[in-house]
Design an enzyme around this catalytic site. Structure first.
Site, short mmCIF file in Angstrom:
data_model
loop_
_atom_site.label_atom_id
_atom_site.label_comp_id
_atom_site.label_asym_id
_atom_site.label_seq_id
_atom_site.Cartn_x
_atom_site.Cartn_y
_atom_site.Cartn_z
N LYS A 267 4.69 -5.78 15.35
CA LYS A 267 4.88 -6.54 14.11
C LYS A 267 5.17 -5.66 12.89
CE LYS A 267 2.10 -10.50 15.47
NZ LYS A 267 1.01 -11.40 15.14
N ASP A 303 2.40 -15.91 10.50
CA ASP A 303 0.98 -15.84 10.88
C ASP A 303 0.09 -16.29 9.72
OD1 ASP A 303 1.26 -14.97 13.49
OD2 ASP A 303 1.22 -12.85 12.96
P1 NAP Z 1 -5.11 -5.18 15.82
O1 NAP Z 1 -4.07 -4.87 14.81
O2 NAP Z 1 -5.24 -4.32 17.02
O3 NAP Z 1 -6.53 -5.20 15.04
C1 NAP Z 1 -7.70 -5.47 15.70
C2 NAP Z 1 -8.89 -5.32 14.74
O4 NAP Z 1 -10.04 -5.70 15.49
C3 NAP Z 1 -9.14 -3.90 14.26
O5 NAP Z 1 -9.69 -3.96 12.97
C4 NAP Z 1 -10.17 -3.38 15.26
O6 NAP Z 1 -11.02 -2.40 14.75
C5 NAP Z 1 -10.99 -4.62 15.47
N1 NAP Z 1 -11.72 -4.56 16.73
C6 NAP Z 1 -11.21 -4.43 17.98
N2 NAP Z 1 -12.21 -4.42 18.89
C7 NAP Z 1 -13.37 -4.53 18.19
C8 NAP Z 1 -14.74 -4.56 18.55
N3 NAP Z 1 -15.13 -4.51 19.83
N4 NAP Z 1 -15.66 -4.68 17.59
C9 NAP Z 1 -15.30 -4.73 16.29
N5 NAP Z 1 -14.02 -4.70 15.88
C10 NAP Z 1 -13.07 -4.61 16.82
O7 NAP Z 1 -4.93 -6.66 16.38
P2 NAP Z 1 -4.36 -7.92 15.56
O8 NAP Z 1 -2.89 -8.02 15.68
O9 NAP Z 1 -4.96 -7.88 14.20
O10 NAP Z 1 -4.97 -9.17 16.40
C11 NAP Z 1 -6.36 -9.43 16.42
C12 NAP Z 1 -6.59 -10.72 17.21
O11 NAP Z 1 -6.10 -11.85 16.48
C13 NAP Z 1 -5.84 -10.76 18.54
O12 NAP Z 1 -6.60 -10.19 19.58
C14 NAP Z 1 -5.60 -12.23 18.76
O13 NAP Z 1 -6.62 -12.75 19.59
C15 NAP Z 1 -5.71 -12.85 17.40
N6 NAP Z 1 -4.41 -13.45 16.97
C16 NAP Z 1 -4.28 -14.78 17.12
C17 NAP Z 1 -3.11 -15.42 16.75
C18 NAP Z 1 -3.01 -16.91 16.89
O14 NAP Z 1 -1.89 -17.46 16.83
N7 NAP Z 1 -4.11 -17.60 17.05
C19 NAP Z 1 -2.05 -14.67 16.21
C20 NAP Z 1 -2.22 -13.30 16.06
C21 NAP Z 1 -3.40 -12.70 16.45
P3 NAP Z 1 -10.71 -0.83 14.94
O15 NAP Z 1 -9.66 -0.50 13.95
O16 NAP Z 1 -12.03 -0.19 14.64
O17 NAP Z 1 -10.28 -0.65 16.36
#
Ligand code: NAP
Length: 459
Positions: A267, A303
């Site tokens: 993205k 989003d």
């Molecule tokens: P990302 O850029 O990889 O960010 C993930 C975030 O979660 C980071 O801040 C990471 O922290 C934190 N994290 C990961 N594992 C963790 C844990 N065990 N404990 C605490 N914090 C944790 O991912 P993203 O693109 O933001 O997406 C996040 C989630 O949003 C996805 O997995 C998805 O399920 C959801 N999403 C849903 C939709 C929808 O249409 N519903 C659309 C987009 C995303 P660190 O930096 O410390 O690793």
């Protein structure tokens, strides 16, 4: 198939449309002339005597009643600002957007008796209106053709050429085909794409898709293909699961891909490959929607609208966002647009700090959740996503009346959602974000506003 030509006044849709119809040996219909026929007066008189709303009303009726097949239609540039008209015009059609630069348009329409829409001089009105309308024009069209510096015969020749031979050159089609060969597609997608690319003289059907790594688990292809068939659009949506976004974008250009949904991990990186980025996507720093028109790639972010829509009734409240990645950036942007007082809580506090300083909000560690006492909580981490069964918050962290929105949607009922339900919170499932962001994405790619009820039914 119906051929529709649209575009701003002076882009040549009527003159060019007549020539295209003649070359194809099929009738030509100009919606403006049909409106005049129905009203029994010229368009300037309709505006003067009955006003613009009456004109638009007549226009909607004429467009809804257009013949379905074997006709070339020229549709007014104002008509395609209305998504209902776009849905009618697009059904079973191939829509060409004719474009021209401002100078050419002003030269062509100077001296016309059509009333000004803004009461300002033509030179100012044209430029401003085109810039406002351009995004809607791009959405409503399958293919774009510029008519600047071309005679009507040349522009019409280009359209006829596309209709006879398809929009792709043999070289780019071959390069696109080679890329598709390397993709991990299922057999049914592979055979549909192969038949789309083996030119058989039918008017061209287009390709759309999702790209990410991985993305083969995505629900988007099933949803989009159902929507394409509901609205009679000549498109097929597939999955471009490939580790390098640069290769996907090159393939999208070669294959003339109309719309691309972009997911993790591309993205942010995709921005570097696009020609135009809209204001919201630039502020968030991520693009999840790419639309191609006339070889130009436009980037949008839907989003944040997916996070905003289910929370719209909660303005100005205290909110906590868990996580500091891409989804969190979209969530913070959405909550700020609802004037909420936002704090970002993350495992890596430096990342939360960086995001907070971009959006002018506070940041802290996940452990400070209870001190915040938020009214809205958004989980923007993957915690709770299948096969993980954990939650960042427990029942003691949550209070009755809080709104808890988990962006994770696999499974729909996450551990956090179950805990929040038990604590008496209002819960919003991740499928809500998916539904609203997909609805906005479909609008960017097709110009059609799908009723929320239909998209819910299909999801
Ligand atoms: P990302 O850029 O990889 O960010 C993930 C975030 O979660 C980071 O801040 C990471 O922290 C934190 N994290 C990961 N594992 C963790 C844990 N065990 N404990 C605490 N914090 C944790 O991912 P993203 O693109 O933001 O997406 C996040 C989630 O949003 C996805 O997995 C998805 O399920 C959801 N999403 C849903 C939709 C929808 O249409 N519903 C659309 C987009 C995303 P660190 O930096 O410390 O690793």
């Amino acid at each position: 198939m119906r051929i529709v030509l649209t575009g701003f006044r002076g882009t040549g849709k009527t003159t060019v449309g007549r020539i295209v119809a003649k070359s194809l040996g099929i009738p030509f219909l100009d919606t403006d002339r049909t409106i005049e026929g129905r009203a029994g007066m010229k368009i300037p008189a309709i505006f003067r005597n009955r006003g613009e709303p009456a004109f638009r009303d007549l226009e909607r009726k004429v467009i809804a009643a257009l013949p379905a097949d074997d006709i070339v239609v020229s549709a007014g540039g104002g008509a395609i600002l209305d998504p209902e008209n776009v849905a009618h015009l697009r059904r079973g059609s191939l829509v060409f957007l004719l474009e021209a630069d401002d100078e050419t348009i002003i030269r062509r329409i100077g001296g016309s008796d059509r009333p000004s829409l803004t009461g300002r001089p033509l030179s100012e009105e044209v430029g401003d209106l085109i810039r406002v309308r351009r995004p809607s024009y791009f959405r409503a069209a399958d293919l774009c053709v510029t008519t600047s510096g071309k005679s009507p015969e040349e522009a019409a020749g280009e359209i006829v050429q596309v209709l006879r031979n398809g929009p792709l050159s043999p070289v780019s089609r071959e390069a696109g085909r080679r890329f598709l060969e390397g993709l991990p597609l299922d057999e049914s997608d592979r055979s549909t794409l192969t038949s789309l690319l083996s030119w058989n003289g039918e008017p061209p059907a287009g390709i759309c898709g999702i790209t990410g790594y991985p993305c083969s688990h995505s629900r988007s292809p099933a949803l989009w293909n159902q929507l394409f068939s509901r609205y009679g659009l000549p498109y097929f949506y597939t999955s471009f699961e490939w580790p390098a976004i640069g290769d996907v974008i090159q393939a999208a250009k070669n294959l003339g891909v109309r719309g691309l949904s972009v997911t993790i991990p591309f993205k942010e990186e995709v921005i570097g490959y696009l020609d135009e980025i809209d204001e919201d996507a630039r502020a968030i720093g991520a693009v999840n929607t790419v639309v191609q028109c006339g070889g130009t790639l436009h980037g949008y972010n839907t989003d944040w609208l997916g996070v905003r829509a289910p929370l719209e009734d909660l303005r100005g409240v205290r909110a906590a966002v868990l996580g500091a990645g891409g989804a969190a950036a979209a969530a913070v942007y959405a909550l700020k647009s609802l004037e909420m007082d936002v704090t970002i809580l993350a495992r890596t506090v430096e990342k939360a700090d960086r995001l907070a300083s971009r959006f002018g909000c506070r940041a802290g560690p996940l452990t400070s959740f209870r001190d915040l006492d938020p009214e809205v909580v958004v989980n923007a981490t993957p915690v709770g996503m299948h096969p993980d069964r954990s939650s960042l918050l427990s029942g003691e962290d949550l209070k009755e009346g809080m709104t808890v929105f988990d962006l994770v949607y696999t499974p729909p009922e996450t551990p956090l959602i179950s805990i929040a339900r038990d604590a008496g919170c209002r819960v919003i499932l991740g499928t809500e974000m998916f539904i609203h962001q997909a609805r906005e994405q479909f609008m960017h790619v097709t110009g059609i506003r799908v009723p929320e009820t239909l998209i819910r039914e299909l999801v």
